[in-house]
Design an enzyme around this catalytic site. Structure first.
Site, PDB file in Angstrom:
ATOM      1  CD  GLU A 174     -11.570   3.155   0.166  1.00 42.49           C
ATOM      2  OE1 GLU A 174     -11.887   1.955   0.084  1.00 42.49           O
ATOM      3  OE2 GLU A 174     -10.474   3.531   0.616  1.00 42.49           O
TER       4      GLU A 174
ATOM      5  NE  ARG B 267      -4.040   2.055   1.967  1.00 40.44           N
ATOM      6  CZ  ARG B 267      -3.917   3.360   2.158  1.00 40.44           C
ATOM      7  NH1 ARG B 267      -2.767   3.884   2.503  1.00 40.44           N
ATOM      8  NH2 ARG B 267      -4.945   4.168   1.981  1.00 40.44           N
TER       9      ARG B 267
ATOM     10  NE  ARG C 133      -3.703  -2.680   3.047  1.00 39.34           N
ATOM     11  CZ  ARG C 133      -4.665  -1.793   2.842  1.00 39.34           C
ATOM     12  NH1 ARG C 133      -5.275  -1.750   1.681  1.00 39.34           N
ATOM     13  NH2 ARG C 133      -5.012  -0.942   3.777  1.00 39.34           N
TER      14      ARG C 133
END
Length: 158
Positions: A56, A48, A92
């Site tokens: 989103e 990320r 992540r």
């Protein structure tokens, strides 16, 4: 079960924090701030982009597709270097990404108006300044009359 999940979370975070850089080929772009990289040791790591927040997919936030396509245009199929900053609660790896031709992919996303500076968790001056410049120039998502940042979008403020 809760203790097991917490242990797994700690394990992910410890792996993230010990790795200084990750290099590999981008094999999948998930959205405007997340992708998968295949490392030389044949493991895939979800990355990320640190310090940014892209529109989103969930809930169909305006501009999510253009943001994803812009990121893919910079990194899909490319060899990247990820300077690891930390790990998020989903396991992540958070990092600053570069390619052979782009020094800071994260910054380029902000400059192009394809993502917000994630100022809730980051205070990088160049990211803040790039967002101000993109907003003033009405680039990318800043062309919309009243864009909602993804942090607020996820909270349901639409």
């Amino acid at each position: 079960m809760t203790k097991r999940l917490f242990f797994i979370f700690l394990l992910f975070c410890s792996v993230c924090s010990f790795a200084e850089t990750i290099t590999g080929k981008v094999v999948k772009v998930i959205d405007g701030d997340t992708f998968d990289v295949l490392q030389d040791n044949n493991t895939t790591t979800r990355i990320r982009l640190y310090g940014i927040d892209a529109p989103e997919i969930k809930g169909g936030q305006p501009y999510w597709r253009k943001s994803k396509e812009f990121l893919a245009g910079m990194i899909a199929g490319q060899k990247v270097t990820v300077t690891v900053k930390s790990c998020d609660r989903y396991g992540r790896t958070l990092g600053v990404v570069s390619t052979s031709t782009i020094q800071d992919v994260n910054l380029e996303m902000i400059k192009a108006g394809m993502a917000w500076h994630y100022s809730y968790y980051d205070n990088t001056p160049s990211y803040r300044d790039a967002q101000d410049e993109a907003r003033n120039a009405r680039r990318g998502l800043w062309f919309a009359p009243d864009p909602i940042n993804p942090y607020e979008w996820r909270k349901g403020t639409r």
